[in-house]
Design an enzyme around this catalytic site. Structure first.
Site, PDB file in Angstrom:
ATOM      1  N   GLY A   1       7.360   4.766   7.964  1.00 27.14           N
ATOM      2  CA  GLY A   1       6.512   5.942   8.146  1.00 27.14           C
ATOM      3  C   GLY A   1       6.795   6.586   9.482  1.00 27.14           C
ATOM      4  O   GLY A   1       7.873   6.400  10.061  1.00 27.14           O
ATOM      5  N   GLY A   2       5.820   7.301   9.986  1.00 29.12           N
ATOM      6  CA  GLY A   2       6.010   8.062  11.218  1.00 29.12           C
ATOM      7  C   GLY A   2       6.049   7.182  12.461  1.00 29.12           C
ATOM      8  O   GLY A   2       5.483   6.080  12.469  1.00 29.12           O
TER       9      GLY A   2
ATOM     10  N   CYS B   1      13.752  11.044   6.315  1.00 23.39           N
ATOM     11  CA  CYS B   1      13.742  10.514   7.686  1.00 23.39           C
ATOM     12  C   CYS B   1      15.087  10.723   8.368  1.00 23.39           C
ATOM     13  O   CYS B   1      15.163  10.979   9.554  1.00 23.39           O
ATOM     14  CB  CYS B   1      13.376   9.035   7.665  1.00 23.39           C
ATOM     15  SG  CYS B   1      14.357   8.088   6.503  1.00 23.39           S
TER      16      CYS B   1
ATOM     17  N   GLU C   1      10.113  15.632  15.363  1.00 23.89           N
ATOM     18  CA  GLU C   1      10.449  15.616  13.932  1.00 23.89           C
ATOM     19  C   GLU C   1       9.559  16.626  13.204  1.00 23.89           C
ATOM     20  O   GLU C   1       8.340  16.492  13.209  1.00 23.89           O
ATOM     21  CB  GLU C   1      10.208  14.211  13.373  1.00 23.89           C
ATOM     22  CG  GLU C   1      10.652  14.061  11.930  1.00 23.89           C
ATOM     23  CD  GLU C   1      10.366  12.672  11.374  1.00 23.89           C
ATOM     24  OE1 GLU C   1       9.264  12.143  11.630  1.00 23.89           O
ATOM     25  OE2 GLU C   1      11.234  12.122  10.680  1.00 23.89           O
TER      26      GLU C   1
ATOM     27  N   GLY D   1       3.853   3.904  13.560  1.00 24.37           N
ATOM     28  CA  GLY D   1       4.581   2.659  13.845  1.00 24.37           C
ATOM     29  C   GLY D   1       4.180   2.059  15.185  1.00 24.37           C
ATOM     30  O   GLY D   1       4.023   0.848  15.321  1.00 24.37           O
TER      31      GLY D   1
ATOM     32  N   LYS E   1       0.845  -1.199   0.000  1.00 27.15           N
ATOM     33  CA  LYS E   1       0.000   0.000   0.000  1.00 27.15           C
ATOM     34  C   LYS E   1       0.881   1.251   0.000  1.00 27.15           C
ATOM     35  O   LYS E   1       1.648   1.464   0.933  1.00 27.15           O
ATOM     36  CB  LYS E   1      -0.882   0.022   1.251  1.00 27.15           C
ATOM     37  CG  LYS E   1      -1.934   1.118   1.169  1.00 27.15           C
ATOM     38  CD  LYS E   1      -2.503   1.495   2.508  1.00 27.15           C
ATOM     39  CE  LYS E   1      -1.788   2.647   3.150  1.00 27.15           C
ATOM     40  NZ  LYS E   1      -1.768   3.892   2.375  1.00 27.15           N
TER      41      LYS E   1
ATOM     42  N   GLU F   1      10.470   1.081  10.115  1.00 20.62           N
ATOM     43  CA  GLU F   1      11.464   2.129   9.794  1.00 20.62           C
ATOM     44  C   GLU F   1      10.759   3.452  10.056  1.00 20.62           C
ATOM     45  O   GLU F   1       9.871   3.835   9.298  1.00 20.62           O
ATOM     46  CB  GLU F   1      11.877   2.046   8.314  1.00 20.62           C
ATOM     47  CG  GLU F   1      12.424   0.704   7.873  1.00 20.62           C
ATOM     48  CD  GLU F   1      13.857   0.475   8.314  1.00 20.62           C
ATOM     49  OE1 GLU F   1      14.508   1.429   8.762  1.00 20.62           O
ATOM     50  OE2 GLU F   1      14.308  -0.674   8.224  1.00 20.62           O
TER      51      GLU F   1
HETATM   52  P1  NAD Z   1       2.712   8.084   8.022  1.00 18.39           P
HETATM   53  O1  NAD Z   1       3.073   7.271   9.207  1.00 18.39           O
HETATM   54  O2  NAD Z   1       1.639   9.096   8.168  1.00 18.39           O
HETATM   55  O3  NAD Z   1       2.245   7.137   6.820  1.00 18.39           O
HETATM   56  C1  NAD Z   1       3.060   6.121   6.302  1.00 18.39           C
HETATM   57  C2  NAD Z   1       2.177   5.069   5.658  1.00 18.39           C
HETATM   58  O4  NAD Z   1       1.371   4.463   6.670  1.00 18.39           O
HETATM   59  C3  NAD Z   1       1.202   5.608   4.626  1.00 18.39           C
HETATM   60  O5  NAD Z   1       1.083   4.662   3.578  1.00 18.39           O
HETATM   61  C4  NAD Z   1      -0.096   5.708   5.403  1.00 18.39           C
HETATM   62  O6  NAD Z   1      -1.234   5.623   4.566  1.00 18.39           O
HETATM   63  C5  NAD Z   1       0.009   4.492   6.301  1.00 18.39           C
HETATM   64  N1  NAD Z   1      -0.779   4.544   7.535  1.00 18.39           N
HETATM   65  C6  NAD Z   1      -1.206   5.643   8.196  1.00 18.39           C
HETATM   66  N2  NAD Z   1      -1.922   5.268   9.302  1.00 18.39           N
HETATM   67  C7  NAD Z   1      -1.916   3.918   9.340  1.00 18.39           C
HETATM   68  C8  NAD Z   1      -2.447   2.937  10.220  1.00 18.39           C
HETATM   69  N3  NAD Z   1      -3.138   3.289  11.321  1.00 18.39           N
HETATM   70  N4  NAD Z   1      -2.252   1.630   9.952  1.00 18.39           N
HETATM   71  C9  NAD Z   1      -1.533   1.268   8.880  1.00 18.39           C
HETATM   72  N5  NAD Z   1      -1.012   2.144   7.985  1.00 18.39           N
HETATM   73  C10 NAD Z   1      -1.192   3.458   8.218  1.00 18.39           C
HETATM   74  O7  NAD Z   1       4.067   8.717   7.501  1.00 18.39           O
HETATM   75  P2  NAD Z   1       4.257   9.714   6.277  1.00 18.39           P
HETATM   76  O8  NAD Z   1       3.776  11.057   6.701  1.00 18.39           O
HETATM   77  O9  NAD Z   1       3.712   9.120   5.027  1.00 18.39           O
HETATM   78  O10 NAD Z   1       5.849   9.698   6.132  1.00 18.39           O
HETATM   79  C11 NAD Z   1       6.667  10.502   6.882  1.00 18.39           C
HETATM   80  C12 NAD Z   1       7.267   9.737   8.039  1.00 18.39           C
HETATM   81  O11 NAD Z   1       7.940   8.580   7.562  1.00 18.39           O
HETATM   82  C13 NAD Z   1       8.316  10.545   8.769  1.00 18.39           C
HETATM   83  O12 NAD Z   1       8.160  10.382  10.155  1.00 18.39           O
HETATM   84  C14 NAD Z   1       9.628   9.910   8.312  1.00 18.39           C
HETATM   85  O13 NAD Z   1      10.682  10.074   9.203  1.00 18.39           O
HETATM   86  C15 NAD Z   1       9.225   8.490   8.164  1.00 18.39           C
HETATM   87  N6  NAD Z   1      10.155   7.771   7.272  1.00 18.39           N
HETATM   88  C16 NAD Z   1      11.033   6.884   7.830  1.00 18.39           C
HETATM   89  C17 NAD Z   1      11.965   6.236   7.020  1.00 18.39           C
HETATM   90  C18 NAD Z   1      12.972   5.284   7.591  1.00 18.39           C
HETATM   91  O14 NAD Z   1      13.577   4.560   6.819  1.00 18.39           O
HETATM   92  N7  NAD Z   1      13.186   5.235   8.895  1.00 18.39           N
HETATM   93  C19 NAD Z   1      11.984   6.490   5.654  1.00 18.39           C
HETATM   94  C20 NAD Z   1      11.059   7.384   5.121  1.00 18.39           C
HETATM   95  C21 NAD Z   1      10.138   8.020   5.945  1.00 18.39           C
END
Ligand code: NAD
Length: 507
Positions: A244-245, A300, A401, A249, A191, A266
């Site tokens: 993601g965030g 990130c 962040e 996570g 997704k 991650e």
């Molecule tokens: P986000 O957590 O809002 O979303 C990431 C993904 O998770 C999206 O596909 C979103 O639709 C999905 N998602 C949201 N809520 C969910 C839930 N309850 N259950 C399952 N999936 C869900 O993050 P974002 O705003 O898309 O990305 C930015 C964040 O990602 C920043 O915090 C950044 O640091 C982090 N990031 C980390 C890495 C790494 O390798 N550590 C790499 C890239 C981005």
């Protein structure tokens, strides 16, 4: 160059913008039964560049069922590793043929500078090649045991894997996760972030073309709260790989506990970039800028905290600010652009709000801090490169962040203080040290709680090495052999060398 010119130049980039783009489930392109759609915007000007179908929960269920059937009934797990490797290599080849198209699409959807997008496509190509190479390499072990038994371990794929990726690296994150899982023999439901599905949809054209069997790869389009939630809670999903965030996570980890899923996370960062007084001045200035302003700070591992030795503050900061002010901000497709727009209007507002929070907390603004509203840029989500100083470690702008082009400066006087400040957040993703003292560099790096580090550089990383976070920046690793291992289980097989009863029961 405006979007129309870009479209003319790269004919296949946007295609028919009135058609609803579909998702891919069980080897077929499908539109959601709900007929719901989502408009995809170009962050450089807010124009609608595509409309995509929006799945409902049942369609995520169908994708998981297809992946389960492909893994168990249809035997993907037993397909010879060399066959899987061949398919991955074909993906790499086809992606190479369409490199510029994918790069421009990423720029139009995410806003990143075209050169960055090209680098992302190169990385994605290399990931498919790298994991194709590893597909045939898992090997077990045999053990010397104190009995008439031959004990050995074989490696087997985890099973059905759900992968959830963010909007900041839409193609690369998907490619690194999919190529590793497929090489290991897993089946995949992926997704993308709802804002940035376009390059992944197109990657699925390639996956379809090269002939992955139905159900081995599935793409579901939709929101995290609906589709992500189904995948995380689904009893037939064996592993969740999430980028993601940190807050998302944490929620995923809690939800995954109900079915004891394997979880790879991650997450976010607030990474320190430590500059000692003896560092090469030019190099340190250059990487301080690149560390935070590359990718508009939506990275990130961004070096979002500059830790500066007090004795060079007065020389370093004016030069840093002068250089930050010169950064050319504009649409990612223009050749001289050095920094593009933020992903969305709401994210831009969050970032600008953090500047306000910082000022309310007592920080001083050295440059930036505003939305850019000059000429055409007024239509996009552009924020000035921003630097804040006079911070204390407890401020929200130091701890949280921001995920935008906002650098906060912290000052230290001793090596010990630098280490303490560097480790003083809940995150532990990346860190860098700039110094000409080799022993000091090693000492400091070894004391930093971070998974990705540099000495006298910031940002270069490679598919061959693991990407992993300490503390609240994650669990497990993507990339490298570690990123492959996460999709493999160990199975112990004990073979009796004498075929006879155990002798335990006397009756
Ligand atoms: P986000 O957590 O809002 O979303 C990431 C993904 O998770 C999206 O596909 C979103 O639709 C999905 N998602 C949201 N809520 C969910 C839930 N309850 N259950 C399952 N999936 C869900 O993050 P974002 O705003 O898309 O990305 C930015 C964040 O990602 C920043 O915090 C950044 O640091 C982090 N990031 C980390 C890495 C790494 O390798 N550590 C790499 C890239 C981005």
């Amino acid at each position: 160059m405006n979007v129309t010119v870009v479209v003319n130049q790269f004919e296949r980039v946007l295609r028919d913008q009135t058609a609803v783009q579909q998702m891919y489930i069980n080897g077929k392109w499908v539109t959601s039964s709900s007929n719901q759609t989502r408009e995809i915007l170009n962050p450089a000007n807010q124009e609608v560049i595509a409309t995509v179908t929006e799945a409902v929960a049942e369609e995520a269920d169908l994708a998981v069922e297809a992946a389960k059937n492909a893994f168990y009934k249809n035997g993907w797990k037993n397909v010879y590793a060399r066959t899987r490797a061949d398919l991955l290599l074909k993906v790499a080849e086809k992606l190479s043929e369409r490199k510029e198209e994918f790069a421009m699409l990423e720029t139009l959807n995410n806003g990143k500078v075209y050169a960055d997008s090209l680098q992302d496509v190169d990385d994605a190509i290399n990931q498919f090649q790298y994991y194709a190479g590893l597909a045939t390499k898992p090997h077990g072990q045999t053990y010397e045991v104190p009995d008439e038994i031959q004990a050995m371990v074989v490696r087997e794929p985890v099973g059905v894997v759900a992968q959830i990726v963010p909007w900041n690296y839409p193609l690369v994150m998907a490619a690194q996760k999919m190529s590793a899982a497929l090489a290991a023999g897993c089946t995949v439901v992926i997704k993308p972030a709802s804002q940035t599905p376009l390059t992944l949809i197109r990657l699925f054209e390639i996956l379809d073309e090269v002939g992955f069997p139905a159900g081995v790869v599935n793409l579901v389009l939709g929101s995290g709260s609906v589709i992500g939630d189904v995948l995380v809670n689904h009893p037939d999903v064996d592993k969740i790989s999430f980028t993601g965030g940190t807050d998302t996570g944490k929620q995923i980890m809690k939800d995954a506990a109900n079915t004891v899923k394997k979880v790879g996370l991650e997450l976010g960062g607030k990474s320190p970039n430590i500059v000692f007084a003896d560092a090469d001045f030019e190099t340190a200035i250059d990487y301080a800028l690149l560390g935070i302003f590359a990718g508009q700070g939506q990275v990130c591992s961004a070096g979002s905290r500059l830790l500066l030795e007090k004795s060079i503050y007065d020389k370093f900061v004016p030069e840093l600010v002068a250089r930050a002010k010169k950064i050319k901000v504009g649409p990612g497709w223009e050749e001289d652009t050095e920094m593009g727009p933020l992903i969305s209007q709401s994210h831009m507002e969050n970032v600008l709000n953090y500047v306000k929070i910082g000022l309310d907390e007592g920080a001083w603004l050295l440059c930036g801090g505003n939305r850019i509203v000059d000429g055409d840029l007024a239509n996009g989500n552009y924020v000035e490169p921003t630097i804040l100083t006079n911070t204390t470690p407890d401020m929200r702008i130091v701890q949280e962040e921001i995920f935008g082009p906002v650098l906060v400066i912290q000052v230290f006087e001793t090596e010990e203080e630098a280490i303490e400040l560097a480790n003083g957040t809940d995150f532990g993703l990346a860190a860098a040290v700039f110094t000409n003292d080799g022993a000091k560099a090693q000492r400091v790096i070894r004391n930093l709680r971070a998974g990705i580090t540099w000495i006298n550089a910031y940002h270069p990383t490679f598919n061959e090495a693991p990407w992993s976070g300490y503390k609240q920046s994650g669990i497990g690793a993507d990339l490298g052999t570690y990123g492959f291992e996460q999709y493999l289980l160990t199975k112990q097989i004990n073979i009796a060398l004498e075929v006879q009863p155990s002798g335990w029961y006397k009756g």
